[in-house]
Write a protein that holds these residues in place. Sequence first.
Motif, PDB file in Angstrom:
ATOM      1  N   GLU A 104       0.839  -1.201   0.000  1.00 48.74           N
ATOM      2  CA  GLU A 104       0.000   0.000   0.000  1.00 48.74           C
ATOM      3  C   GLU A 104       0.873   1.249   0.000  1.00 48.74           C
ATOM      4  O   GLU A 104       1.913   1.289   0.652  1.00 48.74           O
ATOM      5  N   PHE A 105       0.411   2.239  -0.722  1.00 49.30           N
ATOM      6  CA  PHE A 105       1.002   3.565  -0.658  1.00 49.30           C
ATOM      7  C   PHE A 105       0.177   4.423   0.296  1.00 49.30           C
ATOM      8  O   PHE A 105      -1.044   4.501   0.161  1.00 49.30           O
ATOM      9  N   GLU A 106       0.845   5.088   1.217  1.00 50.80           N
ATOM     10  CA  GLU A 106       0.200   6.119   2.036  1.00 50.80           C
ATOM     11  C   GLU A 106       0.676   7.466   1.508  1.00 50.80           C
ATOM     12  O   GLU A 106       1.792   7.903   1.778  1.00 50.80           O
ATOM     13  N   PHE A 107      -0.177   8.109   0.728  1.00 53.18           N
ATOM     14  CA  PHE A 107       0.170   9.396   0.141  1.00 53.18           C
ATOM     15  C   PHE A 107      -0.142  10.510   1.135  1.00 53.18           C
ATOM     16  O   PHE A 107      -1.231  10.556   1.705  1.00 53.18           O
ATOM     17  N   GLY A 108       0.813  11.415   1.305  1.00 50.74           N
ATOM     18  CA  GLY A 108       0.557  12.489   2.242  1.00 50.74           C
ATOM     19  C   GLY A 108       1.632  13.548   2.203  1.00 50.74           C
ATOM     20  O   GLY A 108       2.401  13.644   1.242  1.00 50.74           O
ATOM     21  N   ALA A 109       1.683  14.349   3.258  1.00 46.09           N
ATOM     22  CA  ALA A 109       2.536  15.532   3.294  1.00 46.09           C
ATOM     23  C   ALA A 109       3.548  15.449   4.427  1.00 46.09           C
ATOM     24  O   ALA A 109       3.234  14.983   5.528  1.00 46.09           O
ATOM     25  N   PHE A 110       4.759  15.927   4.137  1.00 47.47           N
ATOM     26  CA  PHE A 110       5.783  16.132   5.157  1.00 47.47           C
ATOM     27  C   PHE A 110       6.001  17.632   5.329  1.00 47.47           C
ATOM     28  O   PHE A 110       5.919  18.400   4.374  1.00 47.47           O
ATOM     29  N   THR A 111       6.289  18.020   6.558  1.00 42.24           N
ATOM     30  CA  THR A 111       6.514  19.435   6.844  1.00 42.24           C
ATOM     31  C   THR A 111       7.520  19.600   7.968  1.00 42.24           C
ATOM     32  O   THR A 111       7.768  18.653   8.740  1.00 42.24           O
ATOM     33  N   ARG A 112       8.074  20.809   8.072  1.00 41.66           N
ATOM     34  CA  ARG A 112       8.933  21.181   9.197  1.00 41.66           C
ATOM     35  C   ARG A 112       8.212  22.150  10.116  1.00 41.66           C
ATOM     36  O   ARG A 112       8.698  22.459  11.198  1.00 41.66           O
ATOM     37  N   ASP A 113       7.057  22.634   9.660  1.00 50.66           N
ATOM     38  CA  ASP A 113       6.279  23.619  10.416  1.00 50.66           C
ATOM     39  C   ASP A 113       5.391  22.885  11.420  1.00 50.66           C
ATOM     40  O   ASP A 113       4.477  22.145  11.046  1.00 50.66           O
ATOM     41  N   ILE A 118      -3.208  18.927   8.458  1.00 44.90           N
ATOM     42  CA  ILE A 118      -3.930  18.660   7.212  1.00 44.90           C
ATOM     43  C   ILE A 118      -4.839  17.454   7.419  1.00 44.90           C
ATOM     44  O   ILE A 118      -4.412  16.422   7.955  1.00 44.90           O
ATOM     45  N   ASN A 119      -6.082  17.583   6.979  1.00 41.27           N
ATOM     46  CA  ASN A 119      -7.025  16.469   7.058  1.00 41.27           C
ATOM     47  C   ASN A 119      -7.604  16.090   5.699  1.00 41.27           C
ATOM     48  O   ASN A 119      -8.246  15.051   5.578  1.00 41.27           O
ATOM     49  N   SER A 120      -7.389  16.941   4.695  1.00 42.13           N
ATOM     50  CA  SER A 120      -7.950  16.668   3.373  1.00 42.13           C
ATOM     51  C   SER A 120      -7.129  17.402   2.320  1.00 42.13           C
ATOM     52  O   SER A 120      -6.306  18.276   2.634  1.00 42.13           O
ATOM     53  N   TRP A 121      -7.369  17.060   1.063  1.00 45.94           N
ATOM     54  CA  TRP A 121      -6.682  17.738  -0.034  1.00 45.94           C
ATOM     55  C   TRP A 121      -6.982  19.240  -0.033  1.00 45.94           C
ATOM     56  O   TRP A 121      -6.118  20.052  -0.379  1.00 45.94           O
ATOM     57  N   GLU A 122      -8.189  19.609   0.364  1.00 41.65           N
ATOM     58  CA  GLU A 122      -8.581  21.015   0.360  1.00 41.65           C
ATOM     59  C   GLU A 122      -7.733  21.854   1.317  1.00 41.65           C
ATOM     60  O   GLU A 122      -7.574  23.064   1.127  1.00 41.65           O
ATOM     61  N   VAL A 169       5.753  19.030   1.412  1.00 42.52           N
ATOM     62  CA  VAL A 169       6.089  18.269   0.212  1.00 42.52           C
ATOM     63  C   VAL A 169       5.252  16.992   0.242  1.00 42.52           C
ATOM     64  O   VAL A 169       5.029  16.397   1.302  1.00 42.52           O
ATOM     65  N   LEU A 170       4.771  16.606  -0.922  1.00 39.83           N
ATOM     66  CA  LEU A 170       3.879  15.461  -1.031  1.00 39.83           C
ATOM     67  C   LEU A 170       4.628  14.272  -1.613  1.00 39.83           C
ATOM     68  O   LEU A 170       5.325  14.389  -2.624  1.00 39.83           O
ATOM     69  N   ILE A 171       4.445  13.122  -0.976  1.00 43.13           N
ATOM     70  CA  ILE A 171       5.140  11.905  -1.379  1.00 43.13           C
ATOM     71  C   ILE A 171       4.515  10.760  -0.575  1.00 43.13           C
ATOM     72  O   ILE A 171       3.627  10.989   0.239  1.00 43.13           O
ATOM     73  N   THR A 172       4.949   9.546  -0.806  1.00 45.91           N
ATOM     74  CA  THR A 172       4.457   8.459   0.045  1.00 45.91           C
ATOM     75  C   THR A 172       5.172   8.505   1.395  1.00 45.91           C
ATOM     76  O   THR A 172       6.298   9.003   1.510  1.00 45.91           O
ATOM     77  N   LEU A 195      -3.327  11.476   3.203  1.00 45.21           N
ATOM     78  CA  LEU A 195      -4.363  12.033   2.339  1.00 45.21           C
ATOM     79  C   LEU A 195      -5.045  10.948   1.507  1.00 45.21           C
ATOM     80  O   LEU A 195      -6.196  11.107   1.096  1.00 45.21           O
ATOM     81  N   ALA A 196      -4.337   9.871   1.237  1.00 47.38           N
ATOM     82  CA  ALA A 196      -4.918   8.742   0.492  1.00 47.38           C
ATOM     83  C   ALA A 196      -4.089   7.498   0.770  1.00 47.38           C
ATOM     84  O   ALA A 196      -2.866   7.585   0.916  1.00 47.38           O
ATOM     85  N   VAL A 197      -4.769   6.368   0.853  1.00 43.86           N
ATOM     86  CA  VAL A 197      -4.096   5.077   1.010  1.00 43.86           C
ATOM     87  C   VAL A 197      -4.549   4.192  -0.143  1.00 43.86           C
ATOM     88  O   VAL A 197      -5.750   3.930  -0.292  1.00 43.86           O
ATOM     89  N   LYS A 198      -3.596   3.766  -0.960  1.00 43.76           N
ATOM     90  CA  LYS A 198      -3.930   3.031  -2.167  1.00 43.76           C
ATOM     91  C   LYS A 198      -3.052   1.788  -2.298  1.00 43.76           C
ATOM     92  O   LYS A 198      -1.830   1.874  -2.154  1.00 43.76           O
TER      93      LYS A 198
END
Length: 244
Positions: A104-113, A118-122, A169-172, A195-198
Motif C-alpha cells: 500500500e502507498f500512504e500518500f501524504g505531506a511532510f513538513t517542518r512547520d 492537514i485532514n484533506s486535499w482542500e 512536500v507530497l510523497i508516500t 491524504l490517500a491510502v492506495k
Amino acid sequence: MNKKYLIFPGLLYAIAMILTTISVAETRNLRINCTFHSSYEQFFFRLVEEAGARNSITITQNTPPVGRSLIHVNQGIDDGDGPRISGLSDSFPNLVHVPEPFGEFEFGAFTRDQDISINSWEDLSELNVAYIHGWKIFDLHVTSAKSITKVKNADLLFNLLANDRADVVLITKLAGYDMIHKLKLKNTRFLEPALAVKPNYLYLNKRHESLVLPLAETIREIKKDGTYSRLYHEMISPYLPDVK
C-alpha cells in the motif's frame, strides 16, 4: 543389436535438444519500468524479480523519465511498470494490472512547520506545495494551492523543504521517511492522517495478458511462504525503523 545401441545415444541427444529448445522458448524476458524513489520501490522490484523467476521470466529494470514511463508501456516500447495504483487502464487502454497488490502507498505531506495540520486535499489550498513531476495522484488532487512546485526527484523535493522553499512536500510515507534518513533531516514529520491510502500493482502491456493470473498467484504464494516478510524486513525495516 549393436545398431540399436548406436542409435540410442543419438536419440537421447535429439530429445535433449528438443527439451532445451522448448525451455528457451518458454523463458520470457520482460523490461519493467521502475524508478527507485525509496527503499519501497527496491522492495517492489525485488518481488517482481522473484515472481518472474518462479515463472521462468527474466526481469530487467528500466528507468525512463517518469512522465514517459506509462506512455512507453502503453505503446509497447516497454513491457511493464510499477508500483502503481489501480485504475490507470482508464487512461492507458493497453495496460493490464496484476490484480494481487504488492503493498500500500500512504500518500501524504511532510513538513517542518509544527503548526501545520492537514485532514484533506482542500487543506493544501493556502500552502506552498511541492511534489515530484509525473505523480498522477497529486496532479489529480492538488487543484489549488498558494503555489505548486514540481521537481525531478525526492532529493530535490526534500531540499526544498529543508531550505524553507515549500510549506509541505507530497510523497508516500515510506519514501519520505527514506529521505529523512538519507539526508539526516531534523524536525521533519509526516502529517497524519494520510491524504490517500492506495494498494499498488504491477502493470503490463496487454500483449502479456497471459502472465497476469500466474503472476498474481505467485505473489500470493510469496506472501504465504514468508518470502514477502523476509524481504520487507531486510530491505525496508532497517532504514525505516519508526514505520510500522
